[in-house]
Design an enzyme around this catalytic site. Structure first.
Site, mmCIF file in Angstrom:
data_model
loop_
_atom_site.group_PDB
_atom_site.id
_atom_site.type_symbol
_atom_site.label_atom_id
_atom_site.label_comp_id
_atom_site.label_asym_id
_atom_site.label_seq_id
_atom_site.Cartn_x
_atom_site.Cartn_y
_atom_site.Cartn_z
ATOM 1 N N HIS A 7 0.808 -1.173 -0.081
ATOM 2 C CA HIS A 7 0.032 -0.036 0.056
ATOM 3 C C HIS A 7 0.819 1.152 -0.086
ATOM 4 C CE1 HIS A 7 0.501 -0.884 4.309
ATOM 5 N NE2 HIS A 7 0.597 0.129 4.410
ATOM 6 N N HIS A 79 4.103 7.227 3.787
ATOM 7 C CA HIS A 79 5.182 5.870 3.552
ATOM 8 C C HIS A 79 4.711 5.038 2.312
ATOM 9 C CE1 HIS A 79 2.155 4.023 6.601
ATOM 10 N NE2 HIS A 79 2.426 3.032 5.990
ATOM 11 N N GLU A 130 7.726 1.031 5.071
ATOM 12 C CA GLU A 130 7.243 -0.038 5.845
ATOM 13 C C GLU A 130 7.546 -1.053 5.021
ATOM 14 O OE1 GLU A 130 2.863 0.313 6.344
ATOM 15 O OE2 GLU A 130 2.930 -0.888 8.039
HETATM 16 CO CO CO Z 1 1.272 1.243 6.450
#
Ligand code: CO
Length: 134
Positions: A7, A79, A130
């Site tokens: 994502h 992020h 991440e």
């Molecule tokens: Co995230």
């Protein structure tokens, strides 16, 4: 080592308005808001055919998103999340290469119930990364 883009996270000042915009203006599939007290955020996931968008809004007074929104009052990309098969092996390789893992360095359980780690944005071209174990 990294696999699919899981994502892209966008910090937003108004979660309801942003979710409505993705649903009504962009015509996307929008999931209900989810509080993540361990991460200090409320998230709304947008399901796209090839990835997800994670809308982030601060939850609580010491939310890590709060400072970001103070610097970027209209919101912004916060992020990117890449998938890895083995998060501890990924951490070992990254630390051996000199990359810094944020927090205490131990994986936390992320919004999808899977272990996640965050990498210092200064080590990755200004982009907070991440890693999520799939
Ligand atoms: Co995230």
């Amino acid at each position: 080592m990294i696999g699919r883009l899981n994502h892209v996270a966008i910090a937003v000042p108004d979660l309801q308005a942003a979710a409505a915009q993705y649903r009504d203006t962009l015509g996307a599939t929008v999931r209900p808001p989810q509080d993540e007290p361990d991460h200090g955020v409320t998230v709304v996931f947008i399901e796209l055919p090839n990835t997800k968008i994670e809308l982030l809004h601060p939850l609580g007074d010491d939310s890590p998103i709060k400072g970001f929104l103070e610097k970027n009052p209209s919101g912004g990309i916060h992020h990117m999340c890449y998938e890895v098969e083995d998060i501890l092996a990924a951490r070992g390789r990254l630390e051996a290469e000199g990359a810094r893992v944020l927090g205490n360095g131990e994986p936390k359980i992320g919004a999808h119930g899977k272990p996640v780690l965050f990498l210092h944005p200064k080590d990755f071209n200004g982009c907070l990364i991440e890693l999520e174990q799939i």
